[in-house]
Write a protein that holds these residues in place. Structure first.
Motif, PDB file in Angstrom:
ATOM      1  N   SER A  39     -12.005  14.226  -0.087  1.00 36.18           N
ATOM      2  CA  SER A  39     -12.774  13.036  -0.374  1.00 36.18           C
ATOM      3  C   SER A  39     -12.009  12.040  -1.212  1.00 36.18           C
ATOM      4  O   SER A  39     -12.874  11.176  -1.938  1.00 36.18           O
ATOM      5  CB  SER A  39     -14.147  13.527  -0.994  1.00 36.18           C
ATOM      6  N   LEU A  40     -10.725  12.049  -1.197  1.00 35.04           N
ATOM      7  CA  LEU A  40     -10.062  11.141  -2.148  1.00 35.04           C
ATOM      8  C   LEU A  40     -10.154   9.951  -1.351  1.00 35.04           C
ATOM      9  O   LEU A  40     -10.298   8.658  -1.898  1.00 35.04           O
ATOM     10  CB  LEU A  40      -8.661  11.628  -2.505  1.00 35.04           C
ATOM     11  N   PHE A  41     -10.054   9.936  -0.126  1.00 40.82           N
ATOM     12  CA  PHE A  41      -9.985   8.783   0.883  1.00 40.82           C
ATOM     13  C   PHE A  41     -11.107   9.181   1.627  1.00 40.82           C
ATOM     14  O   PHE A  41     -11.383  10.213   2.226  1.00 40.82           O
ATOM     15  CB  PHE A  41      -8.694   8.574   1.605  1.00 40.82           C
ATOM     16  N   PRO A  42     -11.987   7.901   2.018  1.00 45.27           N
ATOM     17  CA  PRO A  42     -11.914   6.543   1.369  1.00 45.27           C
ATOM     18  C   PRO A  42     -12.901   6.575   0.140  1.00 45.27           C
ATOM     19  O   PRO A  42     -13.134   5.240  -0.276  1.00 45.27           O
ATOM     20  CB  PRO A  42     -12.826   5.903   2.617  1.00 45.27           C
ATOM     21  N   ASP A  43     -13.485   7.710  -0.193  1.00 44.25           N
ATOM     22  CA  ASP A  43     -14.430   7.736  -1.432  1.00 44.25           C
ATOM     23  C   ASP A  43     -13.763   7.064  -2.657  1.00 44.25           C
ATOM     24  O   ASP A  43     -14.610   6.170  -3.253  1.00 44.25           O
ATOM     25  CB  ASP A  43     -15.065   9.109  -1.552  1.00 44.25           C
ATOM     26  N   ILE A  44     -12.640   7.473  -3.103  1.00 48.81           N
ATOM     27  CA  ILE A  44     -12.025   7.052  -4.358  1.00 48.81           C
ATOM     28  C   ILE A  44     -10.979   5.969  -4.195  1.00 48.81           C
ATOM     29  O   ILE A  44     -10.786   5.173  -4.938  1.00 48.81           O
ATOM     30  CB  ILE A  44     -11.820   8.465  -5.072  1.00 48.81           C
ATOM     31  N   ILE A  45      -9.887   6.241  -3.417  1.00 46.59           N
ATOM     32  CA  ILE A  45      -8.759   5.616  -3.221  1.00 46.59           C
ATOM     33  C   ILE A  45      -8.836   4.900  -1.892  1.00 46.59           C
ATOM     34  O   ILE A  45      -9.006   5.552  -0.807  1.00 46.59           O
ATOM     35  CB  ILE A  45      -7.576   6.217  -3.497  1.00 46.59           C
ATOM     36  N   ALA A  46      -8.109   3.788  -1.922  1.00 41.76           N
ATOM     37  CA  ALA A  46      -7.892   2.990  -0.448  1.00 41.76           C
ATOM     38  C   ALA A  46      -6.815   3.567   0.308  1.00 41.76           C
ATOM     39  O   ALA A  46      -5.823   3.859  -0.316  1.00 41.76           O
ATOM     40  CB  ALA A  46      -7.701   1.535  -0.755  1.00 41.76           C
ATOM     41  N   LYS A  47      -6.683   3.463   1.398  1.00 40.14           N
ATOM     42  CA  LYS A  47      -5.427   4.279   2.365  1.00 40.14           C
ATOM     43  C   LYS A  47      -4.363   3.367   1.974  1.00 40.14           C
ATOM     44  O   LYS A  47      -3.279   3.922   1.838  1.00 40.14           O
ATOM     45  CB  LYS A  47      -5.810   3.905   3.854  1.00 40.14           C
ATOM     46  N   GLY A  48      -4.147   2.083   1.803  1.00 38.58           N
ATOM     47  CA  GLY A  48      -3.156   1.219   1.211  1.00 38.58           C
ATOM     48  C   GLY A  48      -2.654   1.878   0.178  1.00 38.58           C
ATOM     49  O   GLY A  48      -1.174   1.777   0.102  1.00 38.58           O
ATOM     50  N   LYS A  49      -3.032   2.155  -0.897  1.00 46.25           N
ATOM     51  CA  LYS A  49      -2.908   2.810  -2.106  1.00 46.25           C
ATOM     52  C   LYS A  49      -2.284   4.148  -1.934  1.00 46.25           C
ATOM     53  O   LYS A  49      -1.096   4.567  -2.489  1.00 46.25           O
ATOM     54  CB  LYS A  49      -3.811   2.742  -3.102  1.00 46.25           C
ATOM     55  N   ILE A  50      -2.725   5.044  -1.009  1.00 40.98           N
ATOM     56  CA  ILE A  50      -2.400   6.181  -0.636  1.00 40.98           C
ATOM     57  C   ILE A  50      -1.154   5.943  -0.202  1.00 40.98           C
ATOM     58  O   ILE A  50       0.037   6.871  -0.574  1.00 40.98           O
ATOM     59  CB  ILE A  50      -3.570   6.866   0.257  1.00 40.98           C
ATOM     60  N   SER A  51      -1.043   5.052   0.788  1.00 40.71           N
ATOM     61  CA  SER A  51       0.387   4.736   1.648  1.00 40.71           C
ATOM     62  C   SER A  51       1.448   4.319   0.417  1.00 40.71           C
ATOM     63  O   SER A  51       2.552   4.782   0.485  1.00 40.71           O
ATOM     64  CB  SER A  51       0.214   3.786   2.464  1.00 40.71           C
ATOM     65  N   ASN A  52       1.199   3.471  -0.439  1.00 42.51           N
ATOM     66  CA  ASN A  52       2.083   3.106  -1.458  1.00 42.51           C
ATOM     67  C   ASN A  52       2.682   4.292  -2.258  1.00 42.51           C
ATOM     68  O   ASN A  52       3.725   4.431  -2.520  1.00 42.51           O
ATOM     69  CB  ASN A  52       1.549   1.971  -2.340  1.00 42.51           C
ATOM     70  N   PHE A  53       1.725   5.091  -2.589  1.00 42.17           N
ATOM     71  CA  PHE A  53       2.208   6.209  -3.462  1.00 42.17           C
ATOM     72  C   PHE A  53       2.972   7.234  -2.530  1.00 42.17           C
ATOM     73  O   PHE A  53       4.046   7.490  -3.065  1.00 42.17           O
ATOM     74  CB  PHE A  53       0.959   6.993  -3.943  1.00 42.17           C
ATOM     75  N   PHE A  54       2.532   7.667  -1.540  1.00 42.31           N
ATOM     76  CA  PHE A  54       3.219   8.489  -0.671  1.00 42.31           C
ATOM     77  C   PHE A  54       4.779   7.767  -0.360  1.00 42.31           C
ATOM     78  O   PHE A  54       5.680   8.753  -0.521  1.00 42.31           O
ATOM     79  CB  PHE A  54       2.639   8.798   0.640  1.00 42.31           C
ATOM     80  N   TYR A  55       4.807   6.683   0.176  1.00 44.38           N
ATOM     81  CA  TYR A  55       6.040   6.342   0.673  1.00 44.38           C
ATOM     82  C   TYR A  55       7.082   5.732  -0.451  1.00 44.38           C
ATOM     83  O   TYR A  55       8.341   6.132  -0.273  1.00 44.38           O
ATOM     84  CB  TYR A  55       5.937   5.095   1.578  1.00 44.38           C
ATOM     85  N   THR A  56       6.643   5.717  -1.673  1.00 48.36           N
ATOM     86  CA  THR A  56       7.350   5.274  -2.964  1.00 48.36           C
ATOM     87  C   THR A  56       8.028   6.928  -3.155  1.00 48.36           C
ATOM     88  O   THR A  56       9.096   6.673  -3.431  1.00 48.36           O
ATOM     89  CB  THR A  56       6.663   4.602  -3.785  1.00 48.36           C
ATOM     90  N   LEU A  57       7.224   7.871  -3.204  1.00 50.61           N
ATOM     91  CA  LEU A  57       7.546   9.174  -3.598  1.00 50.61           C
ATOM     92  C   LEU A  57       8.612   9.587  -2.491  1.00 50.61           C
ATOM     93  O   LEU A  57       9.744  10.413  -2.463  1.00 50.61           O
ATOM     94  CB  LEU A  57       6.160  10.280  -3.958  1.00 50.61           C
ATOM     95  N   ALA A  58       8.102   9.377  -1.421  1.00 51.91           N
ATOM     96  CA  ALA A  58       9.145   9.850  -0.009  1.00 51.91           C
ATOM     97  C   ALA A  58      10.569   9.147  -0.286  1.00 51.91           C
ATOM     98  O   ALA A  58      11.525  10.034   0.058  1.00 51.91           O
ATOM     99  CB  ALA A  58       8.513   9.610   1.257  1.00 51.91           C
ATOM    100  N   ALA A  59      10.524   7.925  -0.716  1.00 56.29           N
ATOM    101  CA  ALA A  59      11.730   7.515  -0.880  1.00 56.29           C
ATOM    102  C   ALA A  59      12.619   7.951  -2.004  1.00 56.29           C
ATOM    103  O   ALA A  59      13.855   8.250  -2.070  1.00 56.29           O
ATOM    104  CB  ALA A  59      11.645   5.953  -1.271  1.00 56.29           C
ATOM    105  N   ILE A  60      11.958   8.591  -3.129  1.00 56.89           N
ATOM    106  CA  ILE A  60      12.543   9.273  -4.080  1.00 56.89           C
ATOM    107  C   ILE A  60      13.198  10.615  -3.563  1.00 56.89           C
ATOM    108  O   ILE A  60      14.204  10.936  -4.013  1.00 56.89           O
ATOM    109  CB  ILE A  60      11.461   9.333  -5.293  1.00 56.89           C
ATOM    110  N   HIS A  61      12.263  11.171  -2.890  1.00 57.28           N
ATOM    111  CA  HIS A  61      12.773  12.315  -2.087  1.00 57.28           C
ATOM    112  C   HIS A  61      14.003  12.279  -1.501  1.00 57.28           C
ATOM    113  O   HIS A  61      15.040  12.947  -1.380  1.00 57.28           O
ATOM    114  CB  HIS A  61      11.541  13.056  -1.351  1.00 57.28           C
ATOM    115  N   THR A  62      13.950  11.256  -0.560  1.00 61.13           N
ATOM    116  CA  THR A  62      15.225  10.914   0.448  1.00 61.13           C
ATOM    117  C   THR A  62      16.398  10.753  -0.585  1.00 61.13           C
ATOM    118  O   THR A  62      17.396  11.390  -0.371  1.00 61.13           O
ATOM    119  CB  THR A  62      14.932   9.625   1.246  1.00 61.13           C
TER     120      THR A  62
END
Length: 121
Positions: A39-62
């Motif tokens: 229940s983080l999405f959509p109750d607490i955090i928007a998908k756009g914010k989740i996407s920003n977090f994930f892909y920024t961290l994925a770029a760090i991993h890459t």
């Protein structure tokens, strides 16, 4: 703070293992499923914010894995203002092989925690 994240890491590792693939990596689809299931999405955090977090961290991993530093850095920077999504809910122009490891998963959860609205009692 590092000790605290270490404790969170130990507690959350079982969930990470459930949502990660056989190589121990988590893609955006599985991260989003985790966010929905808890229940983080959509109750607490928007998908756009989740996407920003994930892909920024994925770029760090890459970058850490020796991927194309220029390409992954550009992807991470471009997401900070990106709110366009395809039909599958994935940020446009993002490759399917973007993944995060267990340590970046904990960092993603910490970033999500900062989005929780708190009020003084």
């Amino acid at each position: 703070m590092v000790e605290f994240l270490g404790l969170v890491h130990k507690a959350m590792l079982i969930y990470y293992n459930y949502y990660s693939d056989s190589k121990g990596m988590m893609n955006f689809e599985k991260f989003t499923k985790f966010c929905k299931d808890f229940s983080l999405f959509p109750d607490i955090i928007a998908k756009g914010k989740i996407s920003n977090f994930f892909y920024t961290l994925a770029a760090i991993h890459t970058q850490a894995e020796g991927g194309n530093n220029d390409e992954s850095a550009m992807r991470g920077r471009s997401l900070m203002g990106n709110s366009k999504f395809g039909a599958n809910g994935k940020a446009i122009d993002q490759p399917d092989n973007d993944v995060i490891d267990q340590h970046l998963f904990i960092e993603a959860l910490a970033l999500c925690a900062f989005e929780i609205p708190y009020s003084d009692p």
